[in-house]
Design a protein around this motif. Sequence first.
Motif, PDB file in Angstrom:
ATOM      1  N   VAL A  51       0.828  -1.194   0.000  1.00  0.00           N
ATOM      2  CA  VAL A  51       0.000   0.000   0.000  1.00  0.00           C
ATOM      3  C   VAL A  51       0.865   1.247   0.000  1.00  0.00           C
ATOM      4  N   VAL A  52       0.258   2.346  -0.379  1.00  0.00           N
ATOM      5  CA  VAL A  52       0.910   3.645  -0.329  1.00  0.00           C
ATOM      6  C   VAL A  52       0.181   4.478   0.718  1.00  0.00           C
ATOM      7  N   VAL A  53       0.883   4.780   1.800  1.00  0.00           N
ATOM      8  CA  VAL A  53       0.299   5.574   2.878  1.00  0.00           C
ATOM      9  C   VAL A  53       0.303   7.030   2.440  1.00  0.00           C
ATOM     10  N   ILE A  54      -0.875   7.669   2.482  1.00  0.00           N
ATOM     11  CA  ILE A  54      -1.026   9.030   1.977  1.00  0.00           C
ATOM     12  C   ILE A  54      -1.541   9.944   3.070  1.00  0.00           C
ATOM     13  N   PRO A  55      -1.315  11.257   2.946  1.00  0.00           N
ATOM     14  CA  PRO A  55      -1.899  12.203   3.909  1.00  0.00           C
ATOM     15  C   PRO A  55      -3.389  12.341   3.678  1.00  0.00           C
ATOM     16  N   SER A  56      -4.098  12.734   4.715  1.00  0.00           N
ATOM     17  CA  SER A  56      -5.535  12.971   4.571  1.00  0.00           C
ATOM     18  C   SER A  56      -5.770  14.228   3.756  1.00  0.00           C
TER      19      SER A  56
ATOM     20  N   GLU B 207      13.899   4.852   8.052  1.00  0.00           N
ATOM     21  CA  GLU B 207      13.192   6.129   7.960  1.00  0.00           C
ATOM     22  C   GLU B 207      11.717   5.976   7.584  1.00  0.00           C
ATOM     23  N   VAL B 208      11.293   4.759   7.268  1.00  0.00           N
ATOM     24  CA  VAL B 208       9.924   4.556   6.800  1.00  0.00           C
ATOM     25  C   VAL B 208       8.906   5.028   7.833  1.00  0.00           C
ATOM     26  N   SER B 209       9.105   4.652   9.100  1.00  0.00           N
ATOM     27  CA  SER B 209       8.152   5.040  10.150  1.00  0.00           C
ATOM     28  C   SER B 209       8.081   6.550  10.309  1.00  0.00           C
ATOM     29  N   ALA B 210       9.246   7.216  10.230  1.00  0.00           N
ATOM     30  CA  ALA B 210       9.260   8.673  10.386  1.00  0.00           C
ATOM     31  C   ALA B 210       8.499   9.352   9.251  1.00  0.00           C
ATOM     32  N   TYR B 211       8.705   8.881   8.039  1.00  0.00           N
ATOM     33  CA  TYR B 211       7.990   9.468   6.908  1.00  0.00           C
ATOM     34  C   TYR B 211       6.505   9.128   6.952  1.00  0.00           C
ATOM     35  N   GLN B 212       6.189   7.965   7.489  1.00  0.00           N
ATOM     36  CA  GLN B 212       4.769   7.616   7.595  1.00  0.00           C
ATOM     37  C   GLN B 212       4.065   8.533   8.597  1.00  0.00           C
ATOM     38  N   ARG B 213       4.770   8.928   9.653  1.00  0.00           N
ATOM     39  CA  ARG B 213       4.177   9.869  10.613  1.00  0.00           C
ATOM     40  C   ARG B 213       3.951  11.239   9.963  1.00  0.00           C
ATOM     41  N   LYS B 214       4.797  11.588   8.989  1.00  0.00           N
ATOM     42  CA  LYS B 214       4.605  12.863   8.301  1.00  0.00           C
ATOM     43  C   LYS B 214       3.291  12.905   7.529  1.00  0.00           C
ATOM     44  N   THR B 215       2.803  11.747   7.113  1.00  0.00           N
ATOM     45  CA  THR B 215       1.545  11.729   6.357  1.00  0.00           C
ATOM     46  C   THR B 215       0.349  12.099   7.223  1.00  0.00           C
TER      47      THR B 215
ATOM     48  N   ALA C 116      -1.802  16.948   6.889  1.00  0.00           N
ATOM     49  CA  ALA C 116      -2.514  17.036   5.611  1.00  0.00           C
ATOM     50  C   ALA C 116      -1.778  17.901   4.604  1.00  0.00           C
ATOM     51  N   ARG C 117      -0.893  18.767   5.051  1.00  0.00           N
ATOM     52  CA  ARG C 117      -0.158  19.637   4.131  1.00  0.00           C
ATOM     53  C   ARG C 117       1.072  18.949   3.531  1.00  0.00           C
ATOM     54  N   PHE C 118       1.393  17.757   4.004  1.00  0.00           N
ATOM     55  CA  PHE C 118       2.559  17.022   3.519  1.00  0.00           C
ATOM     56  C   PHE C 118       2.254  16.455   2.128  1.00  0.00           C
ATOM     57  N   LYS C 119       2.999  16.875   1.130  1.00  0.00           N
ATOM     58  CA  LYS C 119       2.769  16.420  -0.237  1.00  0.00           C
ATOM     59  C   LYS C 119       3.685  15.248  -0.553  1.00  0.00           C
ATOM     60  N   GLY C 120       3.448  14.179   0.153  1.00  0.00           N
ATOM     61  CA  GLY C 120       4.239  12.975  -0.022  1.00  0.00           C
ATOM     62  C   GLY C 120       3.459  11.759   0.416  1.00  0.00           C
ATOM     63  N   ALA C 121       3.974  10.580   0.087  1.00  0.00           N
ATOM     64  CA  ALA C 121       3.367   9.309   0.463  1.00  0.00           C
ATOM     65  C   ALA C 121       4.479   8.299   0.702  1.00  0.00           C
ATOM     66  N   VAL C 122       4.159   7.193   1.390  1.00  0.00           N
ATOM     67  CA  VAL C 122       5.169   6.214   1.784  1.00  0.00           C
ATOM     68  C   VAL C 122       4.695   4.819   1.394  1.00  0.00           C
ATOM     69  N   VAL C 123       5.564   4.061   0.737  1.00  0.00           N
ATOM     70  CA  VAL C 123       5.270   2.672   0.396  1.00  0.00           C
ATOM     71  C   VAL C 123       5.452   1.812   1.628  1.00  0.00           C
ATOM     72  N   ASN C 124       4.462   0.968   1.917  1.00  0.00           N
ATOM     73  CA  ASN C 124       4.552   0.075   3.065  1.00  0.00           C
ATOM     74  C   ASN C 124       3.725  -1.163   2.774  1.00  0.00           C
ATOM     75  N   TYR C 125       3.867  -2.194   3.643  1.00  0.00           N
ATOM     76  CA  TYR C 125       3.095  -3.410   3.450  1.00  0.00           C
ATOM     77  C   TYR C 125       1.738  -3.345   4.124  1.00  0.00           C
ATOM     78  N   ASP C 126       1.631  -2.616   5.186  1.00  0.00           N
ATOM     79  CA  ASP C 126       0.382  -2.550   5.919  1.00  0.00           C
ATOM     80  C   ASP C 126       0.369  -1.241   6.677  1.00  0.00           C
ATOM     81  N   SER C 127      -0.807  -0.752   6.969  1.00  0.00           N
ATOM     82  CA  SER C 127      -0.890   0.509   7.686  1.00  0.00           C
ATOM     83  C   SER C 127      -2.248   0.630   8.333  1.00  0.00           C
ATOM     84  N   GLN C 128      -2.276   1.277   9.498  1.00  0.00           N
ATOM     85  CA  GLN C 128      -3.517   1.546  10.199  1.00  0.00           C
ATOM     86  C   GLN C 128      -4.015   2.960   9.894  1.00  0.00           C
ATOM     87  N   VAL C 129      -3.331   3.671   9.011  1.00  0.00           N
ATOM     88  CA  VAL C 129      -3.748   5.017   8.648  1.00  0.00           C
ATOM     89  C   VAL C 129      -4.258   5.004   7.207  1.00  0.00           C
ATOM     90  N   LEU C 130      -4.468   6.198   6.649  1.00  0.00           N
ATOM     91  CA  LEU C 130      -5.060   6.312   5.326  1.00  0.00           C
ATOM     92  C   LEU C 130      -4.114   5.783   4.256  1.00  0.00           C
TER      93      LEU C 130
END
Length: 442
Positions: free
Chosen positions: A200-205, A357-365, A368-382
């Motif tokens: 999945v790609v974790v994205i900001p709301s 650094e994956v967890s740190a970047y995932q927290r950045k998502t 909502a103003r963060f214009k980035g996304a993070v590749v991961n295998y699973d996520s409890q966020v959007l």
Amino acid sequence: MLIDNENIDKMIKDLTSQQFDYSGYYLIHFLNGNNKKNLEYLFKTFLKLFIYNVNVVTSHNDQNIQLLTFLIFTEKSCNSSDPVIVNEYKNLKWNINLFYPPKMRNLHNCTMNVAGAIYEPAIMAQGDYENDNYTLIGVDVELINEVADVLNFSTKFIYESTPGGWGKINEDGDATGCFLQLMKREADLMIGFVARTEIVVVIPSGAPFNAFEKLFQPFQSEVWIAFGATFVLGIILVTLITLKKNKMWKNILIGEESKTPVMDIISTIVGGSIRVLPRRTTARILLVAFLFFCLVKRSLYTSALYKFLQSDSRKPAVTSIQEMIDNDFIIYYYPAFKQNYQGSKIFVIGEEIDQSEVSAYQRKTLDARFKGAVVNYDSQVLVLNEPIVIALSTWSFPKDSYLLKIFDETMSALRENELQNSKMYFQTPHSNTFQVVTEGKL
């Protein structure tokens, strides 16, 4: 096949998997087969090629013919290529009605070296790995133990503790990690992930609405268009009636007392008052109808706006990779993703980061103003709704391994017994170095 002591190597050189089915059955008439050294060399070479259903006919005379083979797994030895007599022809008949004894139904508790890397929940280490005091658990571990019980072999795990430790096959034919262990024949197979998962790609709301945008959220765009068309049409009609030289229709529909009818319409829409009222009955009826319409409209708008302001409604989040490209997003991915999924369209706007650094970047998502996304295998966020890649688990074997066929039959039997519910199939990677057994979800 007919061979003699001098052309063993030539015959073996011509035995390629493109021309011969290594899982087939072979009968060789070995001239001068009483040369035990050459016979041992022949069987040892066949074992290295994973050609195991091989019988050799040797004859000392017309009355004494022997049928020899090699048994890879026995109670006394494992991976053996020693010649064994399975049948003899004497007195014009064979001793028994058996020519190709089954060699893979019982592995006689021989040890299979099983390579694997940490890949939750397929393979996990329970305990203290650093002090070599741990136990492997997980979906794949349980499944390989089931197969071991059926085929009667023991397992020795070669465990890579780092994520992505299974490695990869490079374009030049070299390999790393668990794949390298297969290439060197240090491992008999490599287990992967049997359950089906989505990367999945974790994205900001979605971003919050600003103050001006909130004013337009209570109604959908279609409703606003209908209201706007109604008011514009009313203003046009009033303007046309007012501009006519004949004031009769103005006096009947608007009233001769109204000097600024357009401003009266705008004032009524926003909830203002009309200082001068018409005296004619027709004009009063039309004015009351219009006032009632505006009252209902304002009441609906006020209640919808209040409800909207009480919620945490936001702008829609991105829904596809193309939308992220159009909005100048950056997708951050870890090195193992790039190694295993070359060609993904994520790399168009991707940037590689370290696994730590994956967890740190995932927290950045979460911003909502963060214009980035993070590749991961699973996520409890959007996460992005668009499927990125389906990671179907693979069990890998050295190319043409004699374990492939028996594993296929055993897994099929387990599936029929409802231990699995998906069809197994074989797949050969582009490098043509390994053959792969792929499974679906449990």
